[in-house]
Scaffold this motif. Structure first.
Motif, PDB file in Angstrom:
ATOM      1  N   TYR A   1       0.804  -1.217   0.000  1.00  0.00           N
ATOM      2  CA  TYR A   1       0.000   0.000   0.000  1.00  0.00           C
ATOM      3  C   TYR A   1       0.845   1.279   0.000  1.00  0.00           C
ATOM      4  O   TYR A   1       0.562   2.212  -0.751  1.00  0.00           O
ATOM      5  N   THR A   2       1.881   1.327   0.803  1.00  0.00           N
ATOM      6  CA  THR A   2       2.660   2.549   1.003  1.00  0.00           C
ATOM      7  C   THR A   2       3.216   3.150  -0.293  1.00  0.00           C
ATOM      8  O   THR A   2       3.064   4.352  -0.514  1.00  0.00           O
ATOM      9  N   PRO A   3       3.829   2.388  -1.188  1.00  0.00           N
ATOM     10  CA  PRO A   3       4.372   3.003  -2.411  1.00  0.00           C
ATOM     11  C   PRO A   3       3.326   3.622  -3.346  1.00  0.00           C
ATOM     12  O   PRO A   3       3.640   4.495  -4.129  1.00  0.00           O
ATOM     13  N   VAL A   4       2.093   3.152  -3.270  1.00  0.00           N
ATOM     14  CA  VAL A   4       1.054   3.655  -4.171  1.00  0.00           C
ATOM     15  C   VAL A   4      -0.097   4.309  -3.400  1.00  0.00           C
ATOM     16  O   VAL A   4      -1.218   4.411  -3.896  1.00  0.00           O
ATOM     17  N   LYS A   5       0.202   4.769  -2.216  1.00  0.00           N
ATOM     18  CA  LYS A   5      -0.811   5.327  -1.320  1.00  0.00           C
ATOM     19  C   LYS A   5      -1.658   6.410  -1.976  1.00  0.00           C
ATOM     20  O   LYS A   5      -2.880   6.397  -1.876  1.00  0.00           O
ATOM     21  N   GLU A   6      -1.035   7.358  -2.655  1.00  0.00           N
ATOM     22  CA  GLU A   6      -1.772   8.463  -3.253  1.00  0.00           C
ATOM     23  C   GLU A   6      -2.764   7.989  -4.315  1.00  0.00           C
ATOM     24  O   GLU A   6      -3.864   8.511  -4.433  1.00  0.00           O
ATOM     25  N   LYS A   7      -2.374   6.992  -5.097  1.00  0.00           N
ATOM     26  CA  LYS A   7      -3.252   6.454  -6.140  1.00  0.00           C
ATOM     27  C   LYS A   7      -4.414   5.659  -5.557  1.00  0.00           C
ATOM     28  O   LYS A   7      -5.520   5.684  -6.074  1.00  0.00           O
ATOM     29  N   ILE A   8      -4.145   4.946  -4.477  1.00  0.00           N
ATOM     30  CA  ILE A   8      -5.107   3.999  -3.926  1.00  0.00           C
ATOM     31  C   ILE A   8      -6.081   4.647  -2.940  1.00  0.00           C
ATOM     32  O   ILE A   8      -7.213   4.202  -2.817  1.00  0.00           O
ATOM     33  N   ASP A   9      -5.668   5.709  -2.244  1.00  0.00           N
ATOM     34  CA  ASP A   9      -6.516   6.295  -1.203  1.00  0.00           C
ATOM     35  C   ASP A   9      -7.911   6.679  -1.687  1.00  0.00           C
ATOM     36  O   ASP A   9      -8.897   6.403  -1.017  1.00  0.00           O
ATOM     37  N   SER A  10      -8.013   7.314  -2.837  1.00  0.00           N
ATOM     38  CA  SER A  10      -9.337   7.701  -3.327  1.00  0.00           C
ATOM     39  C   SER A  10     -10.190   6.470  -3.629  1.00  0.00           C
ATOM     40  O   SER A  10     -11.392   6.455  -3.381  1.00  0.00           O
ATOM     41  N   LEU A  11      -9.564   5.443  -4.130  1.00  0.00           N
ATOM     42  CA  LEU A  11     -10.263   4.189  -4.413  1.00  0.00           C
ATOM     43  C   LEU A  11     -10.784   3.562  -3.121  1.00  0.00           C
ATOM     44  O   LEU A  11     -11.915   3.088  -3.058  1.00  0.00           O
ATOM     45  N   LEU A  12      -9.973   3.587  -2.064  1.00  0.00           N
ATOM     46  CA  LEU A  12     -10.370   2.998  -0.789  1.00  0.00           C
ATOM     47  C   LEU A  12     -11.492   3.785  -0.128  1.00  0.00           C
ATOM     48  O   LEU A  12     -12.385   3.204   0.489  1.00  0.00           O
ATOM     49  N   LEU A  13     -11.457   5.095  -0.243  1.00  0.00           N
ATOM     50  CA  LEU A  13     -12.470   5.930   0.397  1.00  0.00           C
ATOM     51  C   LEU A  13     -13.845   5.779  -0.245  1.00  0.00           C
ATOM     52  O   LEU A  13     -14.860   5.839   0.436  1.00  0.00           O
ATOM     53  N   GLU A  14     -13.901   5.592  -1.541  1.00  0.00           N
ATOM     54  CA  GLU A  14     -15.192   5.468  -2.219  1.00  0.00           C
ATOM     55  C   GLU A  14     -15.740   4.048  -2.183  1.00  0.00           C
ATOM     56  O   GLU A  14     -16.894   3.819  -2.518  1.00  0.00           O
ATOM     57  N   GLN A  15     -14.937   3.103  -1.754  1.00  0.00           N
ATOM     58  CA  GLN A  15     -15.325   1.698  -1.758  1.00  0.00           C
ATOM     59  C   GLN A  15     -16.195   1.361  -0.552  1.00  0.00           C
ATOM     60  O   GLN A  15     -15.801   1.584   0.573  1.00  0.00           O
ATOM     61  N   LYS A  16     -17.393   0.840  -0.783  1.00  0.00           N
ATOM     62  CA  LYS A  16     -18.298   0.431   0.302  1.00  0.00           C
ATOM     63  C   LYS A  16     -18.209  -1.072   0.551  1.00  0.00           C
ATOM     64  O   LYS A  16     -18.148  -1.521   1.673  1.00  0.00           O
ATOM     65  N   LYS A  17     -18.272  -1.859  -0.523  1.00  0.00           N
ATOM     66  CA  LYS A  17     -18.171  -3.314  -0.393  1.00  0.00           C
ATOM     67  C   LYS A  17     -17.353  -3.822  -1.551  1.00  0.00           C
ATOM     68  O   LYS A  17     -17.636  -3.458  -2.683  1.00  0.00           O
ATOM     69  N   PRO A  18     -16.385  -4.598  -1.322  1.00  0.00           N
ATOM     70  CA  PRO A  18     -15.922  -5.074  -0.023  1.00  0.00           C
ATOM     71  C   PRO A  18     -15.170  -3.978   0.735  1.00  0.00           C
ATOM     72  O   PRO A  18     -14.636  -3.051   0.135  1.00  0.00           O
ATOM     73  N   LEU A  19     -15.158  -4.123   2.038  1.00  0.00           N
ATOM     74  CA  LEU A  19     -14.378  -3.227   2.876  1.00  0.00           C
ATOM     75  C   LEU A  19     -12.908  -3.553   2.638  1.00  0.00           C
ATOM     76  O   LEU A  19     -12.521  -4.722   2.624  1.00  0.00           O
ATOM     77  N   ILE A  20     -12.110  -2.520   2.421  1.00  0.00           N
ATOM     78  CA  ILE A  20     -10.683  -2.715   2.166  1.00  0.00           C
ATOM     79  C   ILE A  20      -9.911  -2.028   3.275  1.00  0.00           C
ATOM     80  O   ILE A  20     -10.153  -0.852   3.549  1.00  0.00           O
ATOM     81  N   THR A  21      -9.005  -2.746   3.903  1.00  0.00           N
ATOM     82  CA  THR A  21      -8.207  -2.164   4.967  1.00  0.00           C
ATOM     83  C   THR A  21      -6.754  -2.603   4.849  1.00  0.00           C
ATOM     84  O   THR A  21      -6.457  -3.605   4.210  1.00  0.00           O
TER      85      THR A  21
END
Length: 100
Positions: free
Chosen positions: A55-75
């Motif tokens: 996650y750390t190397p691509v944090k900026e790219k992935i954060d928006s994807l994680l925030l809008e995701q309802k199901k499945p929950l991603i952590t």
């Protein structure tokens, strides 16, 4: 009840496989976004755990994807190669309930 899926290095994945969790070894963090997009389409998965070292190397790219995701929950979970930090359980619960 849906499945849990773990994406991480071979050590993290093998630990989760020992307890019967579906797992995916991923060496290249740049492929993480594509993998998440494919897994979002699976109806049988309720929770995706991603190791921090991916996650750390691509944090900026992935954060928006994680925030809008309802199901499945991603952590994000710590891996043997990442620094451990306290987990904010309250925010995880709020996010799982759709308030975060």
């Amino acid at each position: 009840m849906g499945k849990v899926l773990v994406i991480g290095d071979k050590y993290t994945v093998n630990l989760f496989r020992l307890i019967g969790v579906e797992s995916l070894v991923l060496e290249d963090p740049l492929k993480l976004e594509d993998i998440i997009q494919k897994l979002k389409k699976r109806e049988d998965i309720d929770l995706i755990l991603i190791s921090n070292d991916l996650y750390t190397p691509v944090k900026e790219k992935i954060d928006s994807l994680l925030l809008e995701q309802k199901k499945p929950l991603i952590t994000i979970i710590p891996s043997p190669y990442s620094e451990s930090k306290p987990i904010d359980v309250k925010s995880l619960i709020l996010r799982a309930l759709g308030f975060g």
